[in-house]
Write an enzyme that holds these catalytic residues in place. Sequence first.
Site, PDB file in Angstrom:
ATOM      1  N   ASN A  73      -4.864   4.859  -1.979  1.00 14.25           N
ATOM      2  CA  ASN A  73      -6.081   5.405  -1.383  1.00 14.25           C
ATOM      3  C   ASN A  73      -6.666   6.515  -2.251  1.00 14.25           C
ATOM      4  OD1 ASN A  73      -6.318   4.223   1.561  1.00 14.25           O
ATOM      5  ND2 ASN A  73      -4.146   4.623   1.190  1.00 14.25           N
ATOM      6  N   ASP A 112     -11.826   0.088   2.591  1.00 18.16           N
ATOM      7  CA  ASP A 112     -10.773   0.312   3.589  1.00 18.16           C
ATOM      8  C   ASP A 112     -11.363   0.502   4.986  1.00 18.16           C
ATOM      9  OD1 ASP A 112      -8.219   0.652   4.530  1.00 18.16           O
ATOM     10  OD2 ASP A 112      -8.053   2.745   3.924  1.00 18.16           O
ATOM     11  N   GLU A 159      -5.495  -5.228   8.633  1.00 16.74           N
ATOM     12  CA  GLU A 159      -4.550  -4.147   8.927  1.00 16.74           C
ATOM     13  C   GLU A 159      -4.085  -4.216  10.380  1.00 16.74           C
ATOM     14  OE1 GLU A 159      -5.502  -0.221   6.577  1.00 16.74           O
ATOM     15  OE2 GLU A 159      -7.315  -0.884   7.602  1.00 16.74           O
ATOM     16  N   GLU A 175       0.844  -1.191   0.000  1.00 15.38           N
ATOM     17  CA  GLU A 175       0.000   0.000   0.000  1.00 15.38           C
ATOM     18  C   GLU A 175       0.877   1.237   0.000  1.00 15.38           C
ATOM     19  OE1 GLU A 175      -3.416   2.330   2.674  1.00 15.38           O
ATOM     20  OE2 GLU A 175      -2.622   0.392   3.339  1.00 15.38           O
ATOM     21  N   GLU A 177      -8.240   1.859  -2.929  1.00 16.83           N
ATOM     22  CA  GLU A 177      -8.866   1.738  -1.618  1.00 16.83           C
ATOM     23  C   GLU A 177      -9.766   2.937  -1.356  1.00 16.83           C
ATOM     24  OE1 GLU A 177      -6.273   0.860   1.597  1.00 16.83           O
ATOM     25  OE2 GLU A 177      -5.260  -0.791   0.567  1.00 16.83           O
TER      26      GLU A 177
END
Length: 401
Positions: A238, A300, A357, A179, A270
Amino acid sequence: MTMPIANLRFLVVDDHEFQRAMLKRMLQSLGAQHIYEAADGIEALDILRREDRCFDIILSDLEMPEMDGMEFIRHLGELTTGVSVILISALEPSLIASVETMTQAYGINLLGAMEKPILMPQLEALISLHKPCQTKQKQSCVAQEFTLKEIIDGLRSNEFEAFFQPKCELATGHITGAEALARWRHPEKGIIPPAAFIKPMEDNGLIDDLTWIMLRKAVAFRPMWGDISRKAGTLSVNLSTQSLGEVDMAGRIIEIVHTEKLEPEQIILEVTESAAATDVGKVLENLSRLRMRGFGLSIDDYGTGYSSMQQLMRIAFTELKIDRSFVADAIKHESARVILESSLNMARKLKMKTVAEGVETQPDWDLLCELGCECAQGYFIAKPMEADAFADWIQDWERAV
C-alpha cells in the site's frame, strides 16, 4: 461459543401489542425465559439504562411513533452496551438494507433483519448467531489508544513489521501473491492491529514513514518465497496518499526494488480511490513512471470513494480490488450483488485483473467464482501472518490444491 437460549435476556421493542405478544410466544417456544417488552424506543432506552437490565438480544421494529427504530439504534450505539440486534420491518428490502448498514456503522452487533410476517425458523437462525459480549470485545480492542510519543518511539525502535495475507486464484486455488499489511510488535502489548495506529499517523504526518518501512521490509522478504508456488509471484504494498505527492517517490521505489534484485513486475502498488484528489500532477507523474517501468497498479477498496470512474480514466491501473463490503453483502442484498457483478464486468472490459477482499465464507467464494472474479483475499483463505509463517503456509496450501 453460543449461550443456551434459556440464559439469554431479550428485549422486544414494537408499538403493536399483538406483534410484541406474538414475538414473546415465539421466543418462549424456542426456550427463552427472560423476555422484556417496550412499546417504543423511549421506553426501551429507559429499560436499558436501569442497572438491573442487561440484555443480550434486542428485537426492534423500525416504524414506531415518538422514537422510530432508526433513532433508537443510534442511541443504542451511544450506550455501547454490547447487545446484539435483530431488525423487524415490513418496509421494502432496499430500505431495510440501508438500515442494516447504518446499524453496523453505529458499532452494533447486527444479527440480521426479518421482514414481516416473522417465521420461526428464521428467528431461531438469527438468534443462533449471537455470541456473548462480541461487541464489547470488539470495542475494547479498537478503543486501545497510544500516545503520539509511543508511536514515534515504536517507529524509531523498528517495531513495525510487515505481515502477509495471501491472494488466491479462484479458478485453480493456487496462490498468486500476497499483500503486505502493517502490524506493530509492541514490546509490552504484543501484536497491535493497524486500527490503533494508522489514523494517529495520518493526523500527525507519520504515515509516510510507515509507508517506506513497509515497502523496504516487504520487498526484502519477497525473495524468500523462491519458487514455492508456481504463481506466488506478486507482492502488493500500500502507498500512502502523502507519499504519492512526493516528486521523488517513483525513484525511491525503483531503487528499493532494484536493491533487492526484484523485477518491477513482481510488485503491485495499491492506492486508494482518493489518491489523485490533491497534487494531481505529481501523483499522476509518479504512478505513470512506475507503470512505465513495469510495476502493477491496483485501485484499492474500489467502490468506497466518490471518484472511482474518474480515477480509472486518470490512472493506468492493472488491478481492481473490490471492497469487502460489497463481497460480504452480495449474498444477502441484490443491490450489492449487482454492483459487484457490474464492477467485475467493467474490469474485464478494461483488461484489469480483479481481486475481491474480505472473502470469509464458502458462499462468498462460490459467488465470486460464479461471477467470474479472478482472485480472492480474506480469512476464508488465511489471516495475515508473519513472514516466516507465510513461507511455510504456502507450501502446505499448494500441496493441498
